[in-house]
Every structure is written in C-alpha cells, then in structure tokens.
Design a protein around this motif. Structure first.
Motif: not given
Length: 83
Positions: A57-83
């Motif tokens: 149930q915690d893994a499912a909640r963690a997935l929902r957190i990422v789903e809700a902020r997908q664009e933000t996390f992808l932008a942050r990923w690109r900041e650090y990895h340039g892709t």
C-alpha cells in the motif's frame, strides 16, 4: 542524492550522475523501504521499477505521488541529467 519532494512520510530523491543513468526515474523512501519509479513522460505513465522493503500500500501511494507530480519530477531529472 537530491531530495526533490517530501509528503506523507515519503522522501523523493534523484541521484545526479552519469548522463546514461536512464530511464528517467526517482527513488522514493519511507521508514520501511524504498521504491524506484520510472517517471515516464507525456506518452507513458510512471511505473514501479523496484520495491525493496516497502509495504504494497505504501508502494502504491509512492507511485501516486510520482503520478501527481510527473512533469515536475521529469523537469528536475532533466536538470541533473540533461536528457
């Protein structure tokens, strides 16, 4: 490791490093364990890649957190990895 979000006892981090560190993903930690979640993109939803010690149930909640902020996390990923 860079913490990019905290919520409900979860900590979402991105490990900066090699550009070949794909696919874009985050690690989500709580007191019990960790999940690795592929961030996805406009065409692909986030998905669990690895679960270590975290209750289902915690893994499912963690997935929902990422789903809700997908664009933000992808932008942050690109900041650090340039892709």
């Amino acid at each position: 490791m860079v913490t990019v979000h905290r919520e409900f006892g979860f900590r979402v981090v991105i490990y900066p490093g090699a550009r070949e560190h794909g696919p874009p993903h985050v690690h989500v930690f709580n007191a019990d364990g960790e999940v690795k979640v592929s961030i996805g993109d406009a065409d692909q939803a986030p998905r669990l890649l690895l679960v270590v010690g975290m209750r289902r149930q915690d893994a499912a909640r963690a997935l929902r957190i990422v789903e809700a902020r997908q664009e933000t996390f992808l932008a942050r990923w690109r900041e650090y990895h340039g892709t």
